[in-house]
Design a protein around this motif. Structure first.
Motif, PDB file in Angstrom:
ATOM      1  N   GLN A 364       0.805  -1.221   0.000  1.00  0.00           N
ATOM      2  CA  GLN A 364       0.000   0.000   0.000  1.00  0.00           C
ATOM      3  C   GLN A 364       0.841   1.276   0.000  1.00  0.00           C
ATOM      4  O   GLN A 364       0.364   2.324  -0.397  1.00  0.00           O
ATOM      5  CB  GLN A 364      -0.970  -0.008   1.188  1.00  0.00           C
ATOM      6  CG  GLN A 364      -2.178  -0.887   0.910  1.00  0.00           C
ATOM      7  CD  GLN A 364      -3.169  -0.910   2.055  1.00  0.00           C
ATOM      8  OE1 GLN A 364      -2.939  -1.541   3.066  1.00  0.00           O
ATOM      9  NE2 GLN A 364      -4.276  -0.219   1.893  1.00  0.00           N
ATOM     10  N   ILE A 365       2.090   1.177   0.415  1.00  0.00           N
ATOM     11  CA  ILE A 365       2.979   2.342   0.336  1.00  0.00           C
ATOM     12  C   ILE A 365       3.174   2.765  -1.120  1.00  0.00           C
ATOM     13  O   ILE A 365       3.496   3.910  -1.413  1.00  0.00           O
ATOM     14  CB  ILE A 365       4.346   2.059   1.010  1.00  0.00           C
ATOM     15  CG1 ILE A 365       5.147   3.360   1.141  1.00  0.00           C
ATOM     16  CG2 ILE A 365       5.120   0.971   0.262  1.00  0.00           C
ATOM     17  CD1 ILE A 365       6.424   3.234   1.933  1.00  0.00           C
ATOM     18  N   ASN A 366       2.927   1.841  -2.058  1.00  0.00           N
ATOM     19  CA  ASN A 366       3.037   2.139  -3.490  1.00  0.00           C
ATOM     20  C   ASN A 366       1.697   2.535  -4.110  1.00  0.00           C
ATOM     21  O   ASN A 366       1.571   2.623  -5.328  1.00  0.00           O
ATOM     22  CB  ASN A 366       3.596   0.934  -4.249  1.00  0.00           C
ATOM     23  CG  ASN A 366       5.046   0.666  -3.925  1.00  0.00           C
ATOM     24  OD1 ASN A 366       5.737   1.527  -3.383  1.00  0.00           O
ATOM     25  ND2 ASN A 366       5.517  -0.525  -4.233  1.00  0.00           N
ATOM     26  N   GLY A 367       0.680   2.731  -3.270  1.00  0.00           N
ATOM     27  CA  GLY A 367      -0.600   3.216  -3.778  1.00  0.00           C
ATOM     28  C   GLY A 367      -1.578   2.134  -4.183  1.00  0.00           C
ATOM     29  O   GLY A 367      -2.585   2.429  -4.829  1.00  0.00           O
ATOM     30  N   THR A 368      -1.312   0.879  -3.812  1.00  0.00           N
ATOM     31  CA  THR A 368      -2.240  -0.202  -4.178  1.00  0.00           C
ATOM     32  C   THR A 368      -3.216  -0.461  -3.038  1.00  0.00           C
ATOM     33  O   THR A 368      -3.045   0.006  -1.916  1.00  0.00           O
ATOM     34  CB  THR A 368      -1.488  -1.505  -4.507  1.00  0.00           C
ATOM     35  OG1 THR A 368      -0.733  -1.923  -3.361  1.00  0.00           O
ATOM     36  CG2 THR A 368      -0.561  -1.312  -5.675  1.00  0.00           C
ATOM     37  N   THR A 369      -4.237  -1.245  -3.339  1.00  0.00           N
ATOM     38  CA  THR A 369      -5.177  -1.684  -2.316  1.00  0.00           C
ATOM     39  C   THR A 369      -5.375  -3.185  -2.490  1.00  0.00           C
ATOM     40  O   THR A 369      -5.372  -3.689  -3.609  1.00  0.00           O
ATOM     41  CB  THR A 369      -6.524  -0.944  -2.436  1.00  0.00           C
ATOM     42  OG1 THR A 369      -7.411  -1.435  -1.438  1.00  0.00           O
ATOM     43  CG2 THR A 369      -7.172  -1.137  -3.800  1.00  0.00           C
ATOM     44  N   GLY A 370      -5.503  -3.915  -1.393  1.00  0.00           N
ATOM     45  CA  GLY A 370      -5.740  -5.354  -1.494  1.00  0.00           C
ATOM     46  C   GLY A 370      -4.577  -6.183  -1.005  1.00  0.00           C
ATOM     47  O   GLY A 370      -3.422  -5.842  -1.224  1.00  0.00           O
ATOM     48  N   TYR A 371      -4.912  -7.286  -0.338  1.00  0.00           N
ATOM     49  CA  TYR A 371      -3.887  -8.200   0.189  1.00  0.00           C
ATOM     50  C   TYR A 371      -3.065  -8.816  -0.938  1.00  0.00           C
ATOM     51  O   TYR A 371      -1.858  -9.003  -0.821  1.00  0.00           O
ATOM     52  CB  TYR A 371      -4.535  -9.350   0.976  1.00  0.00           C
ATOM     53  CG  TYR A 371      -5.607  -8.979   1.959  1.00  0.00           C
ATOM     54  CD1 TYR A 371      -5.490  -7.841   2.770  1.00  0.00           C
ATOM     55  CD2 TYR A 371      -6.747  -9.778   2.106  1.00  0.00           C
ATOM     56  CE1 TYR A 371      -6.479  -7.522   3.685  1.00  0.00           C
ATOM     57  CE2 TYR A 371      -7.735  -9.466   3.012  1.00  0.00           C
ATOM     58  CZ  TYR A 371      -7.611  -8.333   3.798  1.00  0.00           C
ATOM     59  OH  TYR A 371      -8.589  -8.014   4.707  1.00  0.00           O
ATOM     60  N   GLU A 372      -3.764  -9.154  -2.030  1.00  0.00           N
ATOM     61  CA  GLU A 372      -3.114  -9.884  -3.120  1.00  0.00           C
ATOM     62  C   GLU A 372      -2.098  -9.008  -3.855  1.00  0.00           C
ATOM     63  O   GLU A 372      -0.988  -9.452  -4.168  1.00  0.00           O
ATOM     64  CB  GLU A 372      -4.180 -10.393  -4.102  1.00  0.00           C
ATOM     65  CG  GLU A 372      -5.276 -11.222  -3.455  1.00  0.00           C
ATOM     66  CD  GLU A 372      -6.384 -10.405  -2.784  1.00  0.00           C
ATOM     67  OE1 GLU A 372      -7.255 -11.018  -2.152  1.00  0.00           O
ATOM     68  OE2 GLU A 372      -6.359  -9.156  -2.881  1.00  0.00           O
ATOM     69  N   GLU A 373      -2.489  -7.762  -4.131  1.00  0.00           N
ATOM     70  CA  GLU A 373      -1.575  -6.817  -4.779  1.00  0.00           C
ATOM     71  C   GLU A 373      -0.346  -6.594  -3.908  1.00  0.00           C
ATOM     72  O   GLU A 373       0.788  -6.522  -4.397  1.00  0.00           O
ATOM     73  CB  GLU A 373      -2.286  -5.480  -5.027  1.00  0.00           C
ATOM     74  CG  GLU A 373      -3.322  -5.515  -6.137  1.00  0.00           C
ATOM     75  CD  GLU A 373      -4.713  -5.910  -5.669  1.00  0.00           C
ATOM     76  OE1 GLU A 373      -5.675  -5.683  -6.416  1.00  0.00           O
ATOM     77  OE2 GLU A 373      -4.844  -6.465  -4.548  1.00  0.00           O
TER      78      GLU A 373
END
Length: 618
Positions: A364-373
């Motif tokens: 998420q520090i890279n702007g993603t959302t979700g456990y899988e990402e």
């Protein structure tokens, strides 16, 4: 002194520390609470459309998420099963308590991995590279590479109505000092928002008023390594909001942090809060809610689709307005959380920072959302940090090789202004990147990096070879329209042929199945079900796959044209100021990378290609 330090014990941290330590690197995982390693902060589920692809790809290379999900799974379903194989997605409800236990025990058993419960306050730098860190216990640790997998903890701020709480999750301290440390180093931080739903005591729900939703009758595991799979499955349920629910929400818009200006950052577009849904889709009289068990005991349920940051008392009123929830007792309230992230355009495809050497970022520090990402990024960052220590080339998956490659390329090339979520529509070559063929696409990498055992690799190779041999046989074998062959087709309940036709074209018919495939040749009778299904899919989509492979070859020609690191884009006449400024900012390594930058036109690429070739001749 360590080879690699991983900061954060979420899904990215699990895969990063797991990969790095198994590649022989002395690794340290630092996390605020060890019992929260692998916590399902939001919904108790893994997978879904495109997300299931990421988990399967991780598993094919030796990642942990698939196996952990199979162990902790409560219900397994294939989404979009009636549609084409390219867009199907595996999803599982998980026991969120047991998942954490399995994840923690998995990491604690790894030979080269140390785990310590500490909060990182600052990074230690030497010129333009990170060399270590300091923690709240006044410990200093040094490492060759550091991986940040901080999730929502960087300057995390929780919103529930007018209440604001500084936390990374409810009850867990946020990392404000680490955010400040990154800013001091010149790393620009931006803000995003996400949220979660209320949890309700099962004893207060009237399930007889809800629509029941069972798992698949014959569930399939996420991991190809899972054997004798026969999980005990629990049902989920469907509820619906109504006009009364919507009226209550509308009446409290003035107390919704999302609308009052209290929350200023952008949330996930494809997973909006219930108040956002009511505001944006004012014409809808009802919204689906998915009622999902949080553990095998099913004593507490997650209300999926009901993410909210409205005040405590309003959340209770909203829920009790829904059929089946008239007596609902909330055990955990929903909330929104704002947190810091870095623009991923500041990273190389290896997930190393362009600005600070030896610093990697994942999740998420890279702007993603979700456990899988998050897990997929963590795995890649762990591998690349280990490879860099050995002075080896980074491991970068192409967009034609994996959904993981698509995701990382999207992030690094384009950046994000909202929480990034993986979708099948993001992949140009979906037919090549099916869930089922992940092991034949990617197992070679897992084996190369010592993350997949010899036995597991041999199994994947057997499937790959069976698929190649089977498809080759179907392409090369032709049937003539004689009486014998047509009688055989009639016996298979297939239409007769009136001209010479390859077996591939016959197998490509919608009516053809694995049972019929076995009767075409003795070699098929000896093959396992997995191989046969893969052969069937390859035959059905053969011509479409061939067209996609032709497209890939054209793209590779562009991809192979490298742009020198010291290239002066501003010196190229014919490029607009906007284009040259973007090229200077992103510094693409190849012409293909340049093509992925928003606003770079085909005409600009043609000019750039000419200048690169001219410079190469000098």
């Amino acid at each position: 002194m360590f080879d690699i330090i991983v900061i954060g014990g979420g899904h990215a941290g699990i895969e990063a520390s797991g990969a790095a330590s198994r590649m022989g690197k002395k690794t340290l995982l630092l996390t605020t609470l060890i019992e929260q390693i692998g916590a399902a902060s939001c919904n108790p589920a893994v997978g879904g459309l495109a997300k299931g692809h990421l988990v399967k790809e991780l598993d094919a290379m030796g990642g942990f998420m698939g196996e952990l999900t199979d162990k902790a799974g409560l219900q397994f379903r294939i989404l979009n099963e009636s549609k084409g194989v390219a867009v199907r997605g595996s999803r599982a409800q998980i026991d969120m308590d047991r998942y954490k236990i399995y994840a923690r025990n998995k990491l604690l058993s790894l030979e080269n991995l140390d785990i310590s419960q500490e909060q990182v306050l600052s990074l230690i730098f030497e010129k333009d590279k990170v060399i270590g860190l300091r923690t709240n216990l006044k410990n200093e640790y040094f490492a060759k590479k550091i991986i940040l997998t901080t999730g929502t903890f960087l300057s995390g701020l929780i919103h529930i109505g007018e209440n604001k709480i500084e936390a990374g999750r409810v009850g867990e301290m946020a990392s404000y000092a680490l955010s400040a440390s990154l800013k001091e180093l010149g790393i620009e931080l931006e803000r995003l928002k996400t949220g979660t739903c209320p949890r309700v005591a099962a004893s207060s729900i009237d399930f007889s008023k809800l629509e029941i939703q069972y798992g698949d009758e014959k569930p399939k595991p996420f991991s190809f390594r899972t054997k004798n799979f026969n999980p005990t499955q629990l049902p989920c349920y469907i509820a619906r909001t109504n006009e009364k629910t919507h009226e209550l929400i509308r009446a409290n818009f003035h107390r919704a942090p999302l609308f009052t200006g209290q929350i200023q950052s952008v949330g996930p577009r494809y997973c909006p809060s219930i108040e956002d849904k009511i505001n944006r889709f004012a014409d809808k009289t009802s919204h689906h809610l998915f009622i999902e068990p949080q553990s095998a005991e099913a004593s507490e349920y997650y209300i999926n689709g009901f993410s909210t940051s409205l005040p405590y008392e309003v959340q209770g009123q909203m829920l009790r307005s829904i059929r089946g929830f008239e007596e609902a007792k909330i055990t955990r309230f929903g909330y929104a959380i704002e947190y810091d992230f870095i623009q991923p355009t500041g990273l190389f495809h290896s997930l190393e920072s362009k600005k600070i050497k030896n610093l990697y970022c994942a999740g998420q520090i890279n702007g993603t959302t979700g456990y899988e990402e998050a897990a997929a990024q963590g795995f890649m960052a762990g591998i690349n940090a280990a490879l860099a220590i050995d002075e080896k080339e980074p491991f970068i998956l192409g967009r034609d090789e994996a959904y993981i490659g698509v995701m990382i390329d999207d992030l690094v090339s384009k950046g994000t202004k909202e929480p990034y979520r993986m979708f099948t529509s993001r992949a140009e070559y979906r037919l090549l990147l099916r869930e089922e063929n992940a092991i034949t696409r990617l197992a070679k990498y897992g084996f190369k990096f010592r993350l997949l055992s010899q036995k597991d690799f041999e199994y994947c190779e057997k499937i790959r070879k069976n698929k190649e041999q089977g498809l080759s046989f179907l392409l090369q074998t032709e049937l003539s329209p004689n009486a014998k062959n047509n009688a055989f087709l009639e016996e298979l309940e297939e239409e007769k042929i009136s001209a010479v036709m390859s077996l591939q074209k016959i197998v490509a018919r919608a009516s053809f199945n694995v049972h019929k495939l076995k009767r075409l040749d003795k070699s098929f009778e000896k093959m396992d079900e997995y191989s046969l299904n893969e052969i069937l899919n390859e035959a059905k989509y053969y011509h479409y796959v061939s067209m996609q492979r032709d497209q890939i070859e054209k793209m590779r020609a562009m991809q192979d044209l490298k742009i020198p690191s010291n290239f002066n884009f501003k010196a190229i006449s014919g490029l607009s100021n906007e284009v040259s400024e973007k090229l200077e900012k992103f510094a693409p390594a190849t012409l293909f990378a340049a093509s992925k930058i928003s606003g770079i036109t085909p005409a600009a690429l043609d000019i750039l290609q000419i200048y690169i070739k001219m410079q190469a001749k000098r």
